[in-house]
Design an enzyme around this catalytic site. Structure first.
Site, short mmCIF file in Angstrom:
data_model
loop_
_atom_site.label_atom_id
_atom_site.label_comp_id
_atom_site.label_asym_id
_atom_site.label_seq_id
_atom_site.Cartn_x
_atom_site.Cartn_y
_atom_site.Cartn_z
N GLU A 178 0.87 -1.17 0.00
CA GLU A 178 0.00 0.00 0.00
C GLU A 178 0.91 1.23 0.00
OE1 GLU A 178 -3.41 2.22 2.70
OE2 GLU A 178 -2.72 0.26 3.34
N LYS A 181 4.42 1.16 9.55
CA LYS A 181 4.54 2.39 8.76
C LYS A 181 3.97 3.59 9.51
CE LYS A 181 2.99 0.27 4.98
NZ LYS A 181 2.53 -0.01 3.61
N ARG A 191 5.07 -12.64 9.84
CA ARG A 191 5.63 -11.29 9.69
C ARG A 191 7.00 -11.22 10.33
NH1 ARG A 191 1.95 -7.29 8.57
NH2 ARG A 191 3.00 -5.35 9.03
P1 ATP Z 1 2.64 -1.87 8.02
O1 ATP Z 1 1.99 -2.54 9.16
O2 ATP Z 1 4.07 -1.57 8.23
O3 ATP Z 1 1.86 -0.68 7.52
P2 ATP Z 1 1.47 -3.40 5.93
O4 ATP Z 1 1.31 -4.86 6.03
O5 ATP Z 1 0.25 -2.58 6.09
O6 ATP Z 1 2.64 -2.95 6.86
P3 ATP Z 1 1.65 -3.31 3.09
O7 ATP Z 1 2.09 -2.18 2.26
O8 ATP Z 1 0.22 -3.65 3.09
O9 ATP Z 1 2.13 -3.00 4.56
O10 ATP Z 1 2.56 -4.59 2.82
C1 ATP Z 1 2.88 -5.10 1.56
C2 ATP Z 1 3.22 -6.56 1.72
O11 ATP Z 1 4.33 -6.69 2.61
C3 ATP Z 1 2.08 -7.34 2.32
O12 ATP Z 1 1.97 -8.56 1.62
C4 ATP Z 1 2.49 -7.55 3.74
O13 ATP Z 1 1.94 -8.73 4.23
C5 ATP Z 1 4.02 -7.59 3.64
N1 ATP Z 1 4.63 -7.16 4.89
C6 ATP Z 1 4.43 -6.00 5.55
N2 ATP Z 1 5.12 -5.98 6.71
C7 ATP Z 1 5.78 -7.15 6.78
C8 ATP Z 1 6.65 -7.75 7.74
N3 ATP Z 1 6.98 -7.13 8.87
N4 ATP Z 1 7.14 -8.99 7.48
C9 ATP Z 1 6.81 -9.62 6.35
N5 ATP Z 1 5.99 -9.12 5.42
C10 ATP Z 1 5.47 -7.91 5.62
MG MG Z 2 -1.47 -2.42 4.96
#
Ligand code: ATP
Ligand code: MG
Length: 572
Positions: free
Chosen positions: A44, A279, A269
């Site tokens: 995102e 983020k 994760r």
């Molecule tokens: P955040 O909680 O930091 O905002 P998010 O999951 O909302 O992270 P996205 O931009 O939706 O961030 O993530 C893109 C991809 O990266 C998704 O498939 C998510 O599952 C993966 N991802 C995000 N954070 C991690 C992590 N700490 N470890 C492994 N994969 C991750």
């Molecule tokens: Mg997200």
């Protein structure tokens, strides 16, 4: 890149073994997807990528590469108010830097808005979706809890015609934000809260970074994700464990629509000690000025660790080492640093730098004389060759490398003690000069001309070797030393009533304004990496000017992870 002739091509291509890889191997065996492997990385664009995303990138692009498949980069940009093109641009750059090869397959969920709208209409026509007039708060209240079943919305049984009309008018902008939603008609008594008539569309009169003001209704993540996967004919939709409970909904939408249906698979994760990977919280650090920006070298963002001097190879090796599983855990930050050190050890040129200079005068060395000493550029890589380092009568050594009154186990320079100057001579400290406060500001030594290059012809040994620079030749640079951004191993644990920022490490940045460096470093390019002998790995920062270089300490030399490993191996 050098080709390793000794390893078999098959073994070299094989990725680390884990359950997702096993699933793919099995699917290839049963020909489930016609031999295809097609993954995607779906960020995102509401912030910069961090080391957690690197794990997802490593899995998605790694598996595609290993099995001759494809991996798309797809922006999950369904949320207009939080998304910015700055983030899109940075994410593309970071994925490429990490080695993610998406070719021309750069997609945006927003490209599918029209198709998603048509699918929503299809579900309304099938009696599977309805327009609901409950407020967001009421929707939450009606949903129930894990222990209480939900209640049906009073709008649940609207006629198909009315639903079609209202949804059309939602799209036309007739209603204010939040006035109505489109919901899937599933099961308000389901044990899975995600199946209790989830919202598919909401009204948001907001400009979108790509579609502008074309839309004022936006699809929810759950209604978008599986359909986007379907459009792109993804085979394995790999996501993190928090989406496990969403999988039944992912499957429901695709089944009801009767369209191509990828398989969602969840993994753990990445969490790291002394690090926060959210983020939202990283944005707080940037916005409130706790760090200099998303690319502050203390940040766990890809752009931050790149500026810090980490290499994509080190990050990839780390991601392979931590593995993939079905249970969330926390990885030691020292393991990441270990991989950075391992990689830099192979590639970084060695140089001498003195962070806290102490003047050394060699009384019996001819005044005005300069010699060029030969120094090895990288003992790990003979092809890196050698260089000349100027030597003269007045030198700098580290303040730490001299003690007027040495403790028992201290073997570096002290009055009467002989040590080796790396690539130089043996010197013996004779006397000191102090300032008014009693600080030693200069050490007078004698050298043994027979020990040029660092060996005594009579075979006598010294207990330590220290680094040095010729005072007349050294150049000055600013060096920034970093420590963990957070002072506690689990910075997500915040004391009641306080902000997570209380866990920040007040000593995470120390600036050494006037360090001394070998003159050969003059003009070093931004991002070039070096090992400062005995001090650690450093890289040239973008803040450097033509007058003065700025260095970041990438990582120190001490390898706590290697120690932990050794200790573990030693255990019976
Ligand atoms: P955040 O909680 O930091 O905002 P998010 O999951 O909302 O992270 P996205 O931009 O939706 O961030 O993530 C893109 C991809 O990266 C998704 O498939 C998510 O599952 C993966 N991802 C995000 N954070 C991690 C992590 N700490 N470890 C492994 N994969 C991750
Ligand atoms: Mg997200």
């Amino acid at each position: 890149m050098a080709i390793d002739q000794t390893s078999e091509p098959k073994a070299a291509a094989a990725g680390p073994s884990h359950f997702i890889r096993e699933i793919i191997l099995e699917d290839l065996k049963t020909n489930k997807w016609g031999g295809r492997v097609h993954t995607r990385f779906p960020p995102e664009p509401n912030g910069y990528l961090h080391i957690g995303h690197a794990k997802s990138i490593s899995i998605n692009f790694g598996l595609a590469q290993e099995f001759g498949g494809l991996c798309n980069l797809r922006f999950d940009d369904t949320n207009p108010s939080k998304e910015e093109t700055e983030y899109v641009d940075s994410i593309i750059e970071d994925v490429r830097w990490l080695g993610g090869d998406f070719g021309d397959r750069l997609f945006y969920a927003s490209d599918y808005f029209q198709q998603l709208y048509e699918w929503a209409v299809q579900l309304i026509k099938a009696g599977k979706a309805y327009v609901c007039d409950l407020t967001a708060e009421q929707v939450r209240e009606y949903r129930g809890t894990l222990t209480d079943p939900g209640r049906e919305s009073p709008w649940r049984n609207r006629s198909i015609e009315e639903n079609l009309d209202l949804f059309e008018r939602m799209k036309k902008g007739e209603f204010p934000d939040g006035a109505r939603t489109l919901r899937a008609k599933i099961d308000m008594a389901s044990r899975n809260l995600n199946l209790r008539d989830p919202v598919m569309y909401r009204i948001l009169h907001a400009d979108h970074h790509r579609t502008g003001d074309k839309w004022c209704i936006y699809p929810m993540y759950d209604f978008t994700h599986g359909e986007s996967d379907s459009i792109e004919r993804i085979t394995h939709s790999i996501c993190t464990l928090e989406f496990e409970d969403h999988r039944p909904l992912y499957d429901w939408y695709l089944e009801q629509l009767g369209i191509y249906h990828p398989q969602q698979i969840e993994f753990d994760r990445l969490n790291l000690t002394y690090t926060l990977l959210s983020k939202r919280r990283l944005l707080t650090l940037v916005k409130e000025g706790y760090v200099s920006g998303w690319d502050d070298p203390r940040m766990p963002t890809i752009t931050g660790i790149r500026r810090r001097g980490y290499t994509p190879e080190a990050i990839r090796n780390f991601c392979r080492a931590i593995g993939v599983s079905k249970t969330n855990g926390t990885i030691e930050l020292s393991l990441l640093e270990h991989h950075v050190r391992e990689d830099l050890n192979k590639r970084a040129l060695r140089v001498m730098a003195v962070l806290r200079p102490l003047r050394v005068v060699i009384d019996n060395y001819p005044e005005g004389q300069t010699e060029e000493m030969e120094a090895t550029n990288n003992p790990e890589d003979a092809s890196a060759g050698t260089r000349k380092v100027p030597f003269s009568r007045v030198l700098y050594i580290e303040q730490d490398d001299f003690r007027e009154d040495p403790p028992k186990q201290y073997f570096r320079l002290s009055p009467g003690r002989e040590v080796r100057l790396r690539y130089g001579y043996f010197i013996t400290a004779q006397s000191v000069v102090k300032d008014a406060s009693g600080q030693v500001v200069e050490v007078h030594c004698t050298y043994d001309p027979a020990t040029r290059g660092g060996n005594a012809p009579d075979g006598r040994k010294v207990k330590s070797t220290i680094h040095w620079l010729s005072a007349a030749h050294a150049m000055e640079a600013e060096v920034r030393l970093y420590d963990n951004l957070f002072a506690v191993p689990n910075p997500g644990d915040v004391p009641e009533g306080q902000e997570f920022t209380v866990n920040l490490n007040p000593k995470s940045l120390e600036v050494v304004p006037n360090a001394k460096l070998e003159p050969g470093l003059r003009g070093a390019a931004v991002a070039s990496r070096y090992q400062f002998e005995r001090l650690g790995y450093f890289c040239v920062d973008k803040d450097s000017t033509s007058g003065k270089l700025v260095f970041n300490r990438t990582v120190g030399l001490r390898d706590t992870w290697a120690k932990i490993e050794k200790a573990q191996q030693a255990k019976p």
